[in-house]
Design a protein around this motif. Structure first.
Motif, PDB file in Angstrom:
ATOM      1  N   PRO A  95       0.796  -1.233   0.000  1.00  0.00           N
ATOM      2  CA  PRO A  95       0.000   0.000   0.000  1.00  0.00           C
ATOM      3  C   PRO A  95       0.833   1.291   0.000  1.00  0.00           C
ATOM      4  CG  PRO A  95       0.056  -0.971   2.200  1.00  0.00           C
ATOM      5  CD  PRO A  95       0.897  -1.859   1.325  1.00  0.00           C
ATOM      6  N   GLY A  96       2.180   1.173   0.122  1.00  0.00           N
ATOM      7  CA  GLY A  96       3.014   2.389   0.113  1.00  0.00           C
ATOM      8  C   GLY A  96       3.282   2.955   1.501  1.00  0.00           C
ATOM      9  N   TYR A  97       2.831   2.257   2.528  1.00  0.00           N
ATOM     10  CA  TYR A  97       3.091   2.660   3.926  1.00  0.00           C
ATOM     11  C   TYR A  97       3.662   1.440   4.645  1.00  0.00           C
ATOM     12  CZ  TYR A  97       0.023   6.597   2.822  1.00  0.00           C
ATOM     13  OH  TYR A  97      -0.537   7.709   2.254  1.00  0.00           O
ATOM     14  N   ASN A  98       4.752   1.609   5.381  1.00  0.00           N
ATOM     15  CA  ASN A  98       5.467   0.434   5.909  1.00  0.00           C
ATOM     16  C   ASN A  98       4.812  -0.175   7.154  1.00  0.00           C
ATOM     17  OD1 ASN A  98       6.245   2.013   8.071  1.00  0.00           O
ATOM     18  ND2 ASN A  98       8.432   1.813   7.714  1.00  0.00           N
ATOM     19  N   ASN A  99       5.456  -1.202   7.693  1.00  0.00           N
ATOM     20  CA  ASN A  99       4.881  -1.924   8.845  1.00  0.00           C
ATOM     21  C   ASN A  99       4.686  -1.042  10.071  1.00  0.00           C
ATOM     22  OD1 ASN A  99       4.472  -4.481   7.791  1.00  0.00           O
ATOM     23  ND2 ASN A  99       6.573  -5.139   8.193  1.00  0.00           N
ATOM     24  N   VAL A 100       5.649  -0.146  10.292  1.00  0.00           N
ATOM     25  CA  VAL A 100       5.553   0.716  11.478  1.00  0.00           C
ATOM     26  C   VAL A 100       4.270   1.556  11.378  1.00  0.00           C
ATOM     27  CG1 VAL A 100       6.663   2.616  12.723  1.00  0.00           C
ATOM     28  CG2 VAL A 100       8.047   0.761  11.782  1.00  0.00           C
ATOM     29  N   TYR A 101       4.022   2.067  10.181  1.00  0.00           N
ATOM     30  CA  TYR A 101       2.799   2.842   9.970  1.00  0.00           C
ATOM     31  C   TYR A 101       1.564   1.952  10.197  1.00  0.00           C
ATOM     32  CZ  TYR A 101      -0.878   5.563   7.807  1.00  0.00           C
ATOM     33  OH  TYR A 101      -2.048   6.243   7.596  1.00  0.00           O
ATOM     34  N   GLN A 102       1.590   0.755   9.627  1.00  0.00           N
ATOM     35  CA  GLN A 102       0.436  -0.149   9.753  1.00  0.00           C
ATOM     36  C   GLN A 102       0.105  -0.362  11.230  1.00  0.00           C
ATOM     37  OE1 GLN A 102      -1.142  -1.202   6.964  1.00  0.00           O
ATOM     38  NE2 GLN A 102       0.442  -0.316   5.657  1.00  0.00           N
ATOM     39  N   ILE A 103       1.166  -0.548  12.018  1.00  0.00           N
ATOM     40  CA  ILE A 103       0.974  -0.844  13.443  1.00  0.00           C
ATOM     41  C   ILE A 103       0.496   0.405  14.191  1.00  0.00           C
ATOM     42  CG2 ILE A 103       2.203  -1.501  15.572  1.00  0.00           C
ATOM     43  CD1 ILE A 103       3.971  -3.335  13.660  1.00  0.00           C
ATOM     44  N   LEU A 209      12.251   7.870  -1.812  1.00  0.00           N
ATOM     45  CA  LEU A 209      12.083   9.017  -0.916  1.00  0.00           C
ATOM     46  C   LEU A 209      10.682   9.627  -1.079  1.00  0.00           C
ATOM     47  CD1 LEU A 209      15.598  10.745  -0.924  1.00  0.00           C
ATOM     48  CD2 LEU A 209      14.614   9.203   0.772  1.00  0.00           C
ATOM     49  N   GLN A 210      10.177   9.583  -2.301  1.00  0.00           N
ATOM     50  CA  GLN A 210       8.814  10.095  -2.525  1.00  0.00           C
ATOM     51  C   GLN A 210       7.816   9.305  -1.669  1.00  0.00           C
ATOM     52  OE1 GLN A 210       8.077  10.231  -6.776  1.00  0.00           O
ATOM     53  NE2 GLN A 210       5.912  10.667  -6.400  1.00  0.00           N
ATOM     54  N   GLU A 211       7.991   7.965  -1.650  1.00  0.00           N
ATOM     55  CA  GLU A 211       7.084   7.130  -0.855  1.00  0.00           C
ATOM     56  C   GLU A 211       7.313   7.365   0.647  1.00  0.00           C
ATOM     57  OE1 GLU A 211       6.168   3.194  -2.790  1.00  0.00           O
ATOM     58  OE2 GLU A 211       6.313   2.520  -0.721  1.00  0.00           O
ATOM     59  N   PHE A 212       8.589   7.489   1.041  1.00  0.00           N
ATOM     60  CA  PHE A 212       8.907   7.762   2.445  1.00  0.00           C
ATOM     61  C   PHE A 212       8.274   9.088   2.894  1.00  0.00           C
ATOM     62  CE2 PHE A 212      13.299   5.397   2.985  1.00  0.00           C
ATOM     63  CZ  PHE A 212      12.644   4.194   2.882  1.00  0.00           C
ATOM     64  N   ASN A 214       5.865  10.746   1.630  1.00  0.00           N
ATOM     65  CA  ASN A 214       4.409  10.649   1.631  1.00  0.00           C
ATOM     66  C   ASN A 214       3.933  10.029   2.949  1.00  0.00           C
ATOM     67  OD1 ASN A 214       1.792  10.722   0.522  1.00  0.00           O
ATOM     68  ND2 ASN A 214       1.956   8.539   0.051  1.00  0.00           N
ATOM     69  N   GLN A 215       4.646   8.988   3.413  1.00  0.00           N
ATOM     70  CA  GLN A 215       4.261   8.363   4.684  1.00  0.00           C
ATOM     71  C   GLN A 215       4.449   9.333   5.855  1.00  0.00           C
ATOM     72  OE1 GLN A 215       5.442   4.318   5.674  1.00  0.00           O
ATOM     73  NE2 GLN A 215       5.755   4.883   7.817  1.00  0.00           N
ATOM     74  N   SER A 216       5.619  10.007   5.906  1.00  0.00           N
ATOM     75  CA  SER A 216       5.852  10.871   7.071  1.00  0.00           C
ATOM     76  C   SER A 216       4.900  12.067   7.050  1.00  0.00           C
ATOM     77  CB  SER A 216       7.309  11.311   7.141  1.00  0.00           C
ATOM     78  OG  SER A 216       7.656  12.048   6.002  1.00  0.00           O
ATOM     79  N   ASP A 217       4.538  12.556   5.855  1.00  0.00           N
ATOM     80  CA  ASP A 217       3.552  13.642   5.781  1.00  0.00           C
ATOM     81  C   ASP A 217       2.219  13.179   6.366  1.00  0.00           C
ATOM     82  OD1 ASP A 217       5.466  15.173   4.554  1.00  0.00           O
ATOM     83  OD2 ASP A 217       4.634  15.022   2.526  1.00  0.00           O
ATOM     84  N   THR A 218       1.821  11.951   6.005  1.00  0.00           N
ATOM     85  CA  THR A 218       0.555  11.409   6.520  1.00  0.00           C
ATOM     86  C   THR A 218       0.641  11.233   8.033  1.00  0.00           C
ATOM     87  OG1 THR A 218       0.354  10.207   4.440  1.00  0.00           O
ATOM     88  CG2 THR A 218      -1.138   9.540   6.194  1.00  0.00           C
ATOM     89  N   GLU A 219       1.803  10.745   8.512  1.00  0.00           N
ATOM     90  CA  GLU A 219       1.975  10.558   9.959  1.00  0.00           C
ATOM     91  C   GLU A 219       1.812  11.899  10.683  1.00  0.00           C
ATOM     92  OE1 GLU A 219       5.024   6.686   9.891  1.00  0.00           O
ATOM     93  OE2 GLU A 219       5.851   8.699   9.681  1.00  0.00           O
ATOM     94  N   LYS A 220       2.400  12.957  10.100  1.00  0.00           N
ATOM     95  CA  LYS A 220       2.293  14.283  10.729  1.00  0.00           C
ATOM     96  C   LYS A 220       0.831  14.737  10.752  1.00  0.00           C
ATOM     97  CE  LYS A 220       6.952  15.622   9.411  1.00  0.00           C
ATOM     98  NZ  LYS A 220       7.817  16.358   8.502  1.00  0.00           N
ATOM     99  N   PHE A 229      13.594   8.167   9.547  1.00  0.00           N
ATOM    100  CA  PHE A 229      14.294   8.071   8.256  1.00  0.00           C
ATOM    101  C   PHE A 229      13.396   8.393   7.061  1.00  0.00           C
ATOM    102  CE2 PHE A 229      12.779   3.974   6.621  1.00  0.00           C
ATOM    103  CZ  PHE A 229      12.422   3.275   7.764  1.00  0.00           C
ATOM    104  N   MET A 230      12.125   8.743   7.362  1.00  0.00           N
ATOM    105  CA  MET A 230      11.222   9.111   6.269  1.00  0.00           C
ATOM    106  C   MET A 230      10.863  10.597   6.313  1.00  0.00           C
ATOM    107  SD  MET A 230       8.598   5.980   6.021  1.00  0.00           S
ATOM    108  CE  MET A 230       9.145   4.315   5.679  1.00  0.00           C
ATOM    109  N   ASP A 231      11.407  11.302   7.299  1.00  0.00           N
ATOM    110  CA  ASP A 231      11.008  12.686   7.536  1.00  0.00           C
ATOM    111  C   ASP A 231      11.738  13.639   6.588  1.00  0.00           C
ATOM    112  OD1 ASP A 231      10.377  15.153   8.528  1.00  0.00           O
ATOM    113  OD2 ASP A 231      10.647  14.591  10.640  1.00  0.00           O
ATOM    114  N   ARG A 232      10.954  14.341   5.750  1.00  0.00           N
ATOM    115  CA  ARG A 232      11.599  15.217   4.752  1.00  0.00           C
ATOM    116  C   ARG A 232      12.401  16.349   5.405  1.00  0.00           C
ATOM    117  NH1 ARG A 232       8.576  16.532   0.560  1.00  0.00           N
ATOM    118  NH2 ARG A 232       6.669  15.361   0.927  1.00  0.00           N
ATOM    119  N   ASP A 233      12.105  16.655   6.674  1.00  0.00           N
ATOM    120  CA  ASP A 233      12.876  17.696   7.358  1.00  0.00           C
ATOM    121  C   ASP A 233      14.194  17.152   7.904  1.00  0.00           C
ATOM    122  OD1 ASP A 233      10.750  19.447   6.940  1.00  0.00           O
ATOM    123  OD2 ASP A 233       9.738  18.744   8.768  1.00  0.00           O
ATOM    124  N   LYS A 234      14.356  15.829   7.911  1.00  0.00           N
ATOM    125  CA  LYS A 234      15.564  15.256   8.537  1.00  0.00           C
ATOM    126  C   LYS A 234      16.479  14.530   7.561  1.00  0.00           C
ATOM    127  CE  LYS A 234      13.895  14.864  13.231  1.00  0.00           C
ATOM    128  NZ  LYS A 234      12.627  14.308  13.652  1.00  0.00           N
TER     129      LYS A 234
END
Ligand SMILES: Nc1nc2c(ncn2[C@@H]2O[C@@H]3COP(=O)(O)O[C@H]3[C@H]2O)c(=O)[nH]1
Ligand SMILES: [Zn+2]
Length: 294
Positions: A95-103, A209-212, A214-220, A229-234
């Protein structure tokens, strides 16, 4: 890989199965193989990184490694079939979001699989669904499950350490040794973009990185913990690659190269060159930061 159209990739995958003699060995009709490959294609999502093109690259790398290491004369035909099919199916319906996100987001997948490798369990389940439609391809589904589940990076050290211990006494006829090698081969293929020429590898990093991001934006947005490691600011391209190459790729690829020294020029050297390329880029961007700061 970027030059291939989807239909061409399907033909190339077919050629890999034919070339390794799987059709004759397992009495698979060409039409059954073609339908199977098309089903696999349909079950990859149109997302930046974990898409059908990634599945193609991983399978192609596996095919190349099998020939380079002469595994045709070291393992059984069924083992090779399991490795190629695992590569093909290893990210089905990602789905484009990793296990940590799923959990953290308590998604249906995390609930279904009790937070245990939700994605990899799902890839296996989708693979079963497809394989069960064409029984002449459904060989050794257990082996494929084992290999696909091994692609969860949370298990990286566990699997690499097992391989390291076996390395000095490795025996191609030992079932346990063989199983660990097959997992390692799938893992190496899965994360092998940096072993490709820079012109191929760098656009893959942009996709990742685009997928990463996208995930960190959604997390925020959702107030979930942000995966660092997915944070575009870091992270930046060079920072992401220098640590991934140093701490993940080189240790894994060197271990496989100990068993197959011929792989040095094919997987280790390009990865060392990539490390230099991204280290130089990192230094240059730090120097630039230094001069632009007031
Ligand atoms: N930083 C970085 N991570 C990668 C690269 N290739 C693969 N990965 C990571 O390795 C992981 C392998 O499993 P996943 O497909 O879940 O997700 C992948 C990415 O998180 C790469 O070139 N750079
Ligand atoms: Zn993958």
């Amino acid at each position: 890989n970027w030059q291939w159209e989807e239909a061409e990739m399907l033909v190339l995958l077919q050629v890999m199965y034919m070339d390794l003699d799987f059709l004759t060995a397992f009495h698979i009709e060409l039409e059954v193989l073609q339908n199977f490959l098309f089903e696999v294609y349909c079950h990859y999502n149109n997302i930046p990184f974990h898409n059908f093109q990634h599945c193609f690259c991983v399978t192609q790398m596996m095919y190349g490694l099998i020939w380079l290491t002469d595994l045709r004369n070291k393992l059984g035909r069924i083992d090779l079939f399991v490795m190629l099919t695992s590569a093909l199916c290893h990210d089905l319906d990602h789905p484009g979001y990793n296990n940590v996100y799923q959990i953290n987001a308590q998604t249906d997948l995390a609930l279904r699989y009790n937070d245990i490798s939700p994605l990899e369990n799902h890839h296996c389940a989708v693979a079963f669904g497809i394989l069960s439609k064409s029984c002449s391809i459904a060989h050794c589904v257990h082996g494929e499950t084992v290999c696909i589940l091994a692609t969860d990076m949370a298990r990286h050290n566990e699997i690499l350490n097992k391989f390291k211990v076996l390395q000095p006494v490795f025996d191609f006829t030992n079932k346990e040794h063989k199983e660990v090698l097959m997992k390692i081969m799938v893992k190496v293929s899965d994360i092998s973009n940096e072993a490709r020429p820079m012109a191929v590898a760098e656009p893959w990093l942009d996709c990742l990185l685009q997928e990463f991001f996208n995930q960190s934006d959604t997390e925020k947005l959702k107030g979930l913990p942000v995966t660092p490691f997915m944070d575009r600011d870091k992270v930046s391209k060079p920072s992401s690659q220098t640590s991934f190459i140093r701490f993940v790729l080189l240790p894994l690829f060197s271990e496989l190269t100990k068993l197959f020294p011929c792989l040095e020029q094919h997987i280790l050297e390009p990865v060392r060159r990539a490390l230099k390329y991204y280290s130089d880029m990192e230094r240059a961007s730090k120097a630039e930061e230094g001069t632009t700061k007031p």
